[in-house]
Design a protein around this motif. Sequence first.
Motif, short mmCIF file in Angstrom:
data_model
loop_
_atom_site.label_atom_id
_atom_site.label_comp_id
_atom_site.label_asym_id
_atom_site.label_seq_id
_atom_site.Cartn_x
_atom_site.Cartn_y
_atom_site.Cartn_z
N GLU A 57 -11.21 2.33 -7.05
CA GLU A 57 -11.04 1.61 -8.31
C GLU A 57 -11.06 0.10 -8.07
OE1 GLU A 57 -8.60 5.43 -9.89
OE2 GLU A 57 -7.48 3.68 -9.24
N LEU A 81 8.16 2.18 -2.79
CA LEU A 81 6.71 2.24 -2.56
C LEU A 81 6.35 1.80 -1.13
CD1 LEU A 81 5.29 0.88 -5.94
CD2 LEU A 81 5.14 3.20 -5.07
N ASP A 131 -0.34 10.44 -4.46
CA ASP A 131 -1.76 10.42 -4.83
C ASP A 131 -2.68 10.76 -3.67
OD1 ASP A 131 -4.01 9.80 -6.64
OD2 ASP A 131 -4.36 8.18 -5.22
N ARG A 132 -2.44 10.11 -2.53
CA ARG A 132 -3.34 10.30 -1.39
C ARG A 132 -3.33 11.76 -0.89
NH1 ARG A 132 -7.82 8.53 1.22
NH2 ARG A 132 -7.66 9.10 3.38
N PRO A 133 -2.13 12.34 -0.64
CA PRO A 133 -2.13 13.75 -0.22
C PRO A 133 -2.82 14.66 -1.25
CG PRO A 133 0.04 12.81 0.13
CD PRO A 133 -0.78 11.77 -0.57
N GLY A 147 -2.36 5.26 0.77
CA GLY A 147 -2.62 5.64 -0.62
C GLY A 147 -3.04 4.46 -1.46
N PRO A 148 -2.77 4.52 -2.77
CA PRO A 148 -3.21 3.47 -3.68
C PRO A 148 -2.68 2.08 -3.29
CG PRO A 148 -2.44 5.36 -4.91
CD PRO A 148 -2.11 5.62 -3.48
N ARG A 152 -6.55 3.03 -6.70
CA ARG A 152 -7.20 3.57 -5.52
C ARG A 152 -8.22 2.56 -5.02
NH1 ARG A 152 -8.79 9.84 -6.80
NH2 ARG A 152 -6.76 10.75 -6.34
N PHE A 178 7.77 7.44 1.18
CA PHE A 178 7.59 8.88 1.23
C PHE A 178 8.93 9.58 1.45
CE2 PHE A 178 6.87 12.90 3.43
CZ PHE A 178 6.18 13.54 2.41
N HIS A 210 -10.12 9.30 -11.92
CA HIS A 210 -9.52 8.10 -11.36
C HIS A 210 -8.01 8.20 -11.44
CE1 HIS A 210 -8.64 6.60 -15.35
NE2 HIS A 210 -9.88 6.85 -15.70
N PHE A 211 -7.35 7.27 -10.77
CA PHE A 211 -5.90 7.30 -10.72
C PHE A 211 -5.35 6.18 -11.61
CE2 PHE A 211 -1.93 5.98 -8.47
CZ PHE A 211 -1.17 7.02 -8.96
N PRO A 246 5.33 1.98 2.66
CA PRO A 246 4.45 2.97 3.29
C PRO A 246 5.20 4.11 4.00
CG PRO A 246 3.68 0.76 3.76
CD PRO A 246 4.98 0.61 3.01
N SER A 284 -5.17 13.84 -3.26
CA SER A 284 -6.61 13.58 -3.31
C SER A 284 -7.36 14.40 -2.27
CB SER A 284 -6.90 12.09 -3.12
OG SER A 284 -6.71 11.73 -1.77
N LEU A 312 -7.22 16.63 -6.21
CA LEU A 312 -6.37 16.23 -7.33
C LEU A 312 -6.02 14.76 -7.18
CD1 LEU A 312 -4.01 19.34 -7.25
CD2 LEU A 312 -5.75 18.86 -8.95
N SER A 313 -5.18 14.24 -8.08
CA SER A 313 -4.72 12.87 -7.93
C SER A 313 -3.25 12.83 -8.31
CB SER A 313 -5.52 11.92 -8.82
OG SER A 313 -5.04 12.01 -10.15
N GLY A 314 -2.66 11.66 -8.17
CA GLY A 314 -1.26 11.49 -8.54
C GLY A 314 -1.02 11.86 -10.00
N THR A 354 2.20 7.75 -7.53
CA THR A 354 1.50 6.85 -6.63
C THR A 354 1.68 7.28 -5.18
OG1 THR A 354 1.89 5.05 -8.18
CG2 THR A 354 1.29 4.42 -5.94
N VAL A 355 2.91 7.65 -4.83
CA VAL A 355 3.21 8.04 -3.45
C VAL A 355 2.44 9.31 -3.07
CG1 VAL A 355 5.06 8.93 -1.97
CG2 VAL A 355 5.47 6.92 -3.39
N ARG A 366 0.87 -1.16 0.00
CA ARG A 366 0.00 0.00 0.00
C ARG A 366 0.91 1.22 0.00
NH1 ARG A 366 -5.84 0.62 2.03
NH2 ARG A 366 -6.15 2.52 0.79
N ALA A 367 0.64 2.19 -0.84
CA ALA A 367 1.47 3.39 -0.91
C ALA A 367 1.35 4.19 0.38
CB ALA A 367 1.05 4.23 -2.11
N PRO A 368 2.32 5.10 0.64
CA PRO A 368 2.28 5.90 1.87
C PRO A 368 0.96 6.64 2.07
CG PRO A 368 4.36 6.23 0.73
CD PRO A 368 3.52 5.38 -0.16
N ALA A 419 -0.97 0.57 -9.66
CA ALA A 419 -1.43 1.21 -8.44
C ALA A 419 -2.89 1.58 -8.64
CB ALA A 419 -0.58 2.45 -8.16
#
Lengths: 78, 619
Positions: free
Chosen positions: A67, B221, B318-320, A50-51, A64, B227, B425-426, B223, B322, B326-328, B315-316, A45-47, A62
């Motif tokens: 998805e 990648l 993407d979450r922040p 994340g995805p 979400r 980062f 979508h990502f 966790p 979102s 926005l997305s990655g 990918t790293v 799982r990404a940091p 990757a």
Amino acid sequence: MAKAVQKVQINTSYEIAGFKGDLTLADRLKDLGFLKGNIFKVVSRAPFAGPIIVELDSISFALRESEMDCLEVIECQN
Amino acid sequence: MSELKTIALVGCPNSGKTTLYNWLTNSNYRTVNYAGATVDYAVGNLYYNGSRDESYRILDTPGVYSLDQGGLDEEVTQKILFEGSAEVRPDLVVMVVDGTQLLRQLPTLEMIYRSGHQLGLIITMKDLLEKNKISVDVEKLKEKYHCEVFFFDGIRSHGLEDILQLFRKFQKKDLTIVKPARLSDSEVMGLQRELKKVLRSQTDAPITYKVWTQKIDKVLLHPVLGFFAFFVIMTSLFASVFWLATPFMDWIDGGFGFLIERTLAVAPDSLLADFFANGLLTAFASVLVFVPQIFILFLGVGVLESTGYLSRAATVIDRPLSLVGLSGRSFVPLLSGFACAIPAMMATRNISSTKERWIANFIIPLMSCSARLPVYSLLVVFLLPEASAVELGFAFALIYFTAALIGALAAGILSRLLKNKKNGHFLMELPLYRLPRFKFLAVNSFHRTQSYVTKAGPIIFVIAVGIWMASSFPRTEWTAAATPSMAESYLGMAGQKLEPIFEPMGLDWRVGVGLISAFAAREVFVSTLALVFNTTTDEEGLQSGLLTIMKDATNSQGELIFTVPSVVGLIVFFIIALQCMSTFAVSVRESGSWKFAWIQLLVLNAVAYALAVGINLIF
């Protein structure tokens, strides 16, 4: 008979049983190789939660969580 | 000479298509805008044996995962394949397939075949197939698709001659092209079953080509480590843009300083010499001084892209991203925004969601582009005259961090305002890690830098010459001695009329003139300031002369102009304001909406002005 999975786990393999939800997204997943009957493995799982990183054949993707929700999957034994 | 043949290379992203394209054209290409669409594709010429008598036109189409949906990028490939106007209609479609991913890429191949195009098939990643003792049944593929099939090794260019012979041999035909329907799920599975035996492993050993990728991804990648690695890699990228570029920039700056000095020395009293030195050469210098930074940034992003890291970085982050709508997928455009907003806005085309594209395009001008660097470097050195290089580095980092934060804030606000629109979508493919080919990367970065210079250069140039004219007239005599004082020139008169606008920022009309000129291109601010403050180049270059004058500059009431609040206000103004007319033009084109571009221009400049005034009045 394996039952449908709600949330995927790391280090586990899943078989794609079908598609649900957003059809355009499902088509996109199919274009990338997520076809019914194919097996993928969730590797990490990404940091920041994340995805989800999965391996399908020899390539990684990757996705979400939203998805991943488009896929109906069943857990593979072993 | 025979008729010119047009050949389109089509393939999935990461299939090795662009590498083949670079080998074929020797990176001798240009990007072209598809009529009626906003997306560019590359067109290059191939000269067989270097002879102009036998040339081919090669199109490098954007990578596609399918031929019936996808983003704006993929639409272009579909247009070229199925709606080709006479100018771009390919006579031969060469499908480039990653040999290790053959089955996955079959549906696209099948659709091109069904459309009626003349077809050629190139299988790449030959080295990986060989290493893993996987053989490909070429005869079976030839029989199925009625086309020539060749292997290509992107590292050593093995197989290039076969491909060239294919181009020479095929005949142009008048074909009827029909866009086929999307393959059904059962058709795709049937196709894969049928061709599964095409790939044969000669060994029972597990496939090894992904081993390294898996090992590296365990870290990149991870966790937590992921980062950290992202942070280190991005910081090194930006740090190298400054550190590596500085000596080259100093050479350019120093070189032009020398030329200007010599030109003036040749004919001290000639207006012509003054025009050459302070008009033309200064204008050239202001364009060329950024070339090293832009080149290094393009090169750095190119390295990250071709090794396969950029999709991991996306990918790293993407979450922040979102969290602010926005997305990655916005990551690369935003990153490019730190070089120049123009290519950055163009890079938003592979963002599938309209809402996300909209937000990304809106905030890209907030990413501090390289044109702002000379402004920051003048103002930061003014604020911290005694600072060491490391301290200055931190000051710059702070400015960039503030800019990114403001961008995130703006994205968050926009995302709330647009909450009813659909999210994107990502879904990102993470290709195998590969060693980059530095020659191609260098040539590509050179092309992109060149395109920046040729697109932005003339505008900056015309404005700089215009400013020289406005500051040198009206005059009664045609000698340099008769040049009016700045206050009496057209430029000075205009500046004084507008002074009430700049006064609340703590600035006088002369800095105002600099700010107005910055609307042509931000970097012009520094050279205009030098001109309006009558700076002469000293032995350390233009900047140190200007800094000395700035320290003591006073307004008409005798108060210091450049105080800490007014300079900090100026920095904040430059972080936020959208001053670049080229960006405005691209914004109109990319958003397809004048309204969008005007709102963006007005909002960003109003906020920038309000904050600069606020900082000056409060502190």
